[in-house]
Design an enzyme around this catalytic site. Structure first.
Site, PDB file in Angstrom:
ATOM      1  NE  ARG A   1      17.121  -1.529   1.426  1.00  0.00           N
ATOM      2  CZ  ARG A   1      15.881  -1.478   0.972  1.00  0.00           C
ATOM      3  NH1 ARG A   1      14.875  -1.432   1.809  1.00  0.00           N
ATOM      4  NH2 ARG A   1      15.644  -1.487  -0.306  1.00  0.00           N
TER       5      ARG A   1
ATOM      6  NE  ARG B   1       7.543   0.134  -6.363  1.00  0.00           N
ATOM      7  CZ  ARG B   1       8.577  -0.477  -5.789  1.00  0.00           C
ATOM      8  NH1 ARG B   1       9.433  -1.160  -6.512  1.00  0.00           N
ATOM      9  NH2 ARG B   1       8.762  -0.388  -4.485  1.00  0.00           N
TER      10      ARG B   1
ATOM     11  CG  ASN C   1      15.378  -1.572   5.661  1.00  0.00           C
ATOM     12  OD1 ASN C   1      15.216  -0.373   5.408  1.00  0.00           O
ATOM     13  ND2 ASN C   1      14.951  -2.538   4.876  1.00  0.00           N
TER      14      ASN C   1
ATOM     15  CG  HIS D   1      15.763  -4.834  -5.576  1.00  0.00           C
ATOM     16  ND1 HIS D   1      14.868  -5.092  -6.589  1.00  0.00           N
ATOM     17  CD2 HIS D   1      15.033  -4.627  -4.468  1.00  0.00           C
ATOM     18  CE1 HIS D   1      13.640  -5.015  -6.112  1.00  0.00           C
ATOM     19  NE2 HIS D   1      13.705  -4.730  -4.819  1.00  0.00           N
TER      20      HIS D   1
ATOM     21  CD  GLU E   1      17.560  -7.242  -0.125  1.00  0.00           C
ATOM     22  OE1 GLU E   1      16.559  -7.910   0.220  1.00  0.00           O
ATOM     23  OE2 GLU E   1      17.477  -6.184  -0.756  1.00  0.00           O
TER      24      GLU E   1
END
Ligand code: ADP
Length: 398
Positions: free
Chosen positions: A90, A240, A9, A179, A384
């Site tokens: 990823r 956020r 990633n 996601h 993940e």
């Protein structure tokens, strides 16, 4: 250890990696290269229960990944013996170009680069990581796994923004969702825990970490999700805003003269829990609440309220009560208070948590609702890396 997948990633200034056994799910070794391009970088390599940290100047992704190879040689495991069958990358944004895992060729790299305008913070780092990894691991296939792919099944009415058609078409503006790897992994685990075929389960997945998103999954396919063109839309997150009236942007611009970049930074990095209470880490937020902070309490309430609003609307989207509502990621897996607050607000639907089961701490998927709850509430730890490893192996076996 028979076959493994190296999961990578790569971000703009970091590379996370994990050597994963896709069959039993073991993380054989893992690590992170941080502060690429800064005055001093750092690499942490974990193997056999030990963590090795090295500081060095890491000019670019190539220097970082070569250092990782050295650390594998120095501390193990032996990469020859590890039997790496593929590298799984990823990638955050696959646009409408990549509906699933894709074997990486030069053309695919160019397509991922072409999507940079839709993911300026993520795809450039992915491209650099992929280019370097393909040079260092030439002998095995590389596969890209996109955060957005799971949501390519969203119906048009769910992904279309009510903007002028010429604009959405010209600039590929739609809801992509993010996601996806986590939502896909968790929703399949939920079917396993319920003992039902994935194709027959109606469910809502709450991925609540520092980034947070909800999905509605019906019969194994995603039908709604809360993140949009970018990961800014939807739930309240660590830093956020999540959903906000876009007119706030015009207002700040007109009244304060803030620039677009300043507002972008504010909405993505200085808002959410951090903006409301000064802390984006959930544990710190809870500490502030214990100390009597009214701001922190309000931030928690706003956070939970947004979650509840999404759950209610996704029950309507699914056309009735789902089989399951599942909590995952850092907050979802670890925080009993948020789960209890959400469940309390849903009591009118006959949904009830078992308080003792809710308090259990475990790395295992588990049901935490009462036997007579109308909807099963679950906690499922996300993974993940394992999902990327599995999808990578499945892709190269095609
Ligand atoms: P990401 O992968 O998006 O960076 P994570 O899924 O790791 O995020 O979630 C990070 C969040 O989870 C942080 O807000 C952190 O405080 C919270 N978290 C982690 N462990 C716990 C815990 N034991 N109790 C409460 N919150 C936790």
């Amino acid at each position: 250890m028979s076959k493994t997948v190296l999961v990578i990633n790569a971000g703009s200034s970091s590379i996370k990696y994990q050597l994963t056994d896709p069959v039993d799910g073991t993380a054989v070794a893992s690590g992170i290269v941080e502060r690429i391009g800064e005055d001093m970088g750092i690499v942490t390599h974990k193997y056999n229960g030990e963590s090795h940290t090295t500081e060095l100047v890491i000019a670019d992704h190539g220097v970082g990944l070569r250092k990782v190879l050295e650390l594998f040689e120095q501390y193990g495991p032996d990469l020859e013996e590890a039997g790496i069958v593929a590298v799984g990358h990823r990638v955050v944004q696959g646009g409408s170009v990549f509906p699933g895992p894709t074997v990486i060729t030069d053309e695919v790299v160019e397509q991922i680069r072409g999507l940079i305008p839709l993911a300026p913070l993520h795809n450039p780092g992915h491209v650099r990581g992929i280019e370097v990894a393909r040079e260092l691991f030439m002998q095995v296939p590389h596969v890209a796994i996109f955060d957005t792919s799971f949501f390519q099944t969203l119906p048009a009415e769910a992904y279309t923004y009510a903007l002028p058609k010429e604009i959405t078409q010209k600039f590929a503006i739609r809801r992509y969702g993010f996601h996806g790897t986590s939502h896909q992994f968790v929703s399949r685990e939920v079917a396993n825990v319920l003992g039902l075929p994935n194709e027959e389960v109606s469910q809502i997945v709450l991925h609540v970490g520092s980034g947070a998103s909800v999905s509605a999954v019906q019969n194994g396919r995603a039908v709604e999700t809360s993140m949009g063109l970018t990961p800014l839309e939807g739930l309240v997150m660590g830093t956020r805003t999540g959903d906000i009236d876009p007119a706030v942007i015009f207002h700040l611009y007109r009244t304060e003269g803030l620039s677009i970049d300043e507002i972008d930074t504010m909405f993505n990095k200085q808002s959410g829990l951090k903006g409301m209470a000064g802390q984006n880490d959930f544990r710190e937020l809870l500490r502030l609440i214990d100390e009597g902070s009214a701001d922190a309490k309000l931030a928690l309430d706003v956070f939970v309220h947004r979650l509840v609003k999404y759950i209610g609307s996704y029950m309507a989207v699914l056309g009735g009560l789902p089989n399951a509502i599942t909590f995952t990621a850092g907050v979802g897996e670890n925080n009993a208070l948020v789960r209890q607050m959400v469940a309390d607000r849903l009591a009118g639907f006959g949904i009830a948590l078992d308080p003792a089961l809710n308090e259990v701490r475990s790395g295992e998927p588990r049901i935490i609702s009462t036997p007579d709850s109308t909807v099963k509430i679950l906690v499922v730890p996300t993974n993940e890396e394992l999902e990327i490893a599995r999808q990578t192996v499945a892709k190269i076996a095609e």
